[in-house]
Scaffold this motif. Structure first.
Motif, short mmCIF file in Angstrom:
data_model
loop_
_atom_site.label_atom_id
_atom_site.label_comp_id
_atom_site.label_asym_id
_atom_site.label_seq_id
_atom_site.Cartn_x
_atom_site.Cartn_y
_atom_site.Cartn_z
N LEU A 54 11.12 32.37 14.24
CA LEU A 54 10.05 32.92 15.08
C LEU A 54 10.53 34.16 15.83
O LEU A 54 9.73 35.07 16.10
N ARG A 64 5.74 33.05 9.97
CA ARG A 64 5.99 32.86 11.40
C ARG A 64 4.77 32.27 12.09
O ARG A 64 4.89 31.41 12.97
N ALA A 68 4.81 28.68 13.87
CA ALA A 68 4.47 28.59 15.29
C ALA A 68 3.40 27.54 15.52
O ALA A 68 3.47 26.74 16.47
#
Length: 374
Positions: A54, A64, A68
């Motif tokens: 990340l 990413r 997340a």
């Protein structure tokens, strides 16, 4: 991504590869356990912290974003659903293949009784897992020479029941956002309560947590409930399979000779295909999401996963309503799991009888067949 794949993620992929290496015996080969050890060690070596990905601006933005979101779901699982707060699903593995393992199911030609394999921790299960597709197909070919019906299914994820830090796998990212979150809830639920050898209990428990967790996840994010169409189709498709399986059970238990049973088996699979086409072209208005699965060669082994993972979901729905919160629910579920199997099933049946109307009350978090188009 698909319903059968969804089932198989859960029903068939609960094993602890490294611990199995000490359980050699009977006809089990050393090479089988070797590949389990090597495959699990490879995942451990290749995993990397999600937080590092990340922070790395050079990594793929969509990866990413998905990771997340997975971390948000992971935090929600422990904070709101009372699921284990550990290091599972906080690391990521980029696989060089579409599935993490391939599971092999087998039944006799004229029986729906699965070939089972018993392991420490996980208990007895109706499959064997292989990290290489070729190895699974090779084992299937040997069983076919002995007259077994076989089915090899690719699996996106499996649980080690908390013995290792289960990672997010690139194969899991084939799911959409909500299904990815629901899968994390499901697999963490196996770490919360698990009864060795009782697949129906374990999968129904985890499926309830997945579905109720997905409902609460959507509500917390201000998302509307799903329209239910996919879920209804999933349930109708499963009902077709289960009805076919019941007719096959009756056929195999009859006093017909083997040639007559083989003819009846072939006729039953043609009937299943015809009933599916009527449903697809009628009520579903041509939705063809299950066509590829239905077009593949059908045999007893392909029918094994259906109906197991949600058998007791209405009972757990009723138990959750009685408990009132997650902590009390988990305590009651764990107590159920400690009962002797006959008493456990009597209690679950009583919960069903007390609350039969809850069957469809909780939204399903995931659902659909290995060849279903997204």
């Amino acid at each position: 991504m698909s319903f059968l794949s969804s089932i198989l993620d859960r029903i068939s992929a609960l094993w602890v590869p490294l611990l199995l290496a000490g359980a050699l015996g009977g006809c089990t080969s050393l090479s089988y356990y070797d590949q389990l050890v090597e495959g699990q060690l490879d995942l451990l070596r290749r995993s990397e912290p999600v937080e590092s990905i990340l922070r790395d601006q050079s990594r793929d933005p969509e990866l990413r974003r998905r990771l997340a979101l997975a971390q948000e779901a992971r935090a929600f699982a422990s904070r709101e659903l009372g699921l284990p707060d550990n290091r599972s699903y906080r690391r990521y593995v980029e696989l060089d293949r579409p599935y993490v393992v391939w599971n092999l199911f087998a039944t006799p030609e004229l029986s729906l009784t699965p070939l089972t394999h018993c392991f420490p921790i996980a208990g007895c299960v109706a499959y064997r897992g292989y990290y290489r597709q070729g190895a699974a197909r090779g084992a299937a070919a040997l069983l076919q020479l002995e007259g077994w019906d076989t089915y090899v299914a690719g699996i996106e994820a499996y649980s080690t029941l908390g013995w290792f830090d289960d990672p997010i796998l690139s194969s899991m990212l084939r799911w959409d956002d909500e299904r990815l979150a629901a899968l994390i809830f499901h697999e963490l639920a196996h770490q919360r309560v698990y009864v060795p050898g009782d697949t129906a209990f374990n999968e129904s428990f985890a499926s309830f947590v997945e579905r109720e967790g997905a409902r609460q996840w959507r509500a917390a994010r201000g998302l509307p409930p799903p329209d239910g169409r996919t879920e209804r189709q999933r349930e109708q498709f499963t009902a077709l399979i289960l009805a076919s399986r019941e007719r096959l059970q009756q056929l195999y238990a009859s006093e017909l000779d083997e040639d007559a049973k083989r003819a009846g088996k072939a006729a039953e699979f043609e009937r299943l295909r015809a009933e599916y086409r009527r449903l697809r072209d009628g009520e579903w208005q041509g939705d063809r999401r299950y066509d590829a699965w239905m077009a593949a060669p059908l045999n007893n082994a392909r029918l094994l996963p259906f109906g197991l993972y949600d058998q007791w979901v209405p009972a757990f729905t009723a138990l959750y309503r009685q408990a009132g919160d997650w902590a009390a629910f988990y305590a009651r579920a764990a107590a159920l799991g400690r009962l002797p199997v006959e008493e456990r099933q009597r209690t679950l049946r009583a919960l069903l009888a007390e609350n039969p109307a809850v069957t469809g009350a909780v939204q399903h978090g995931t659902g659909s067949t290995e060849d279903e188009k997204r």
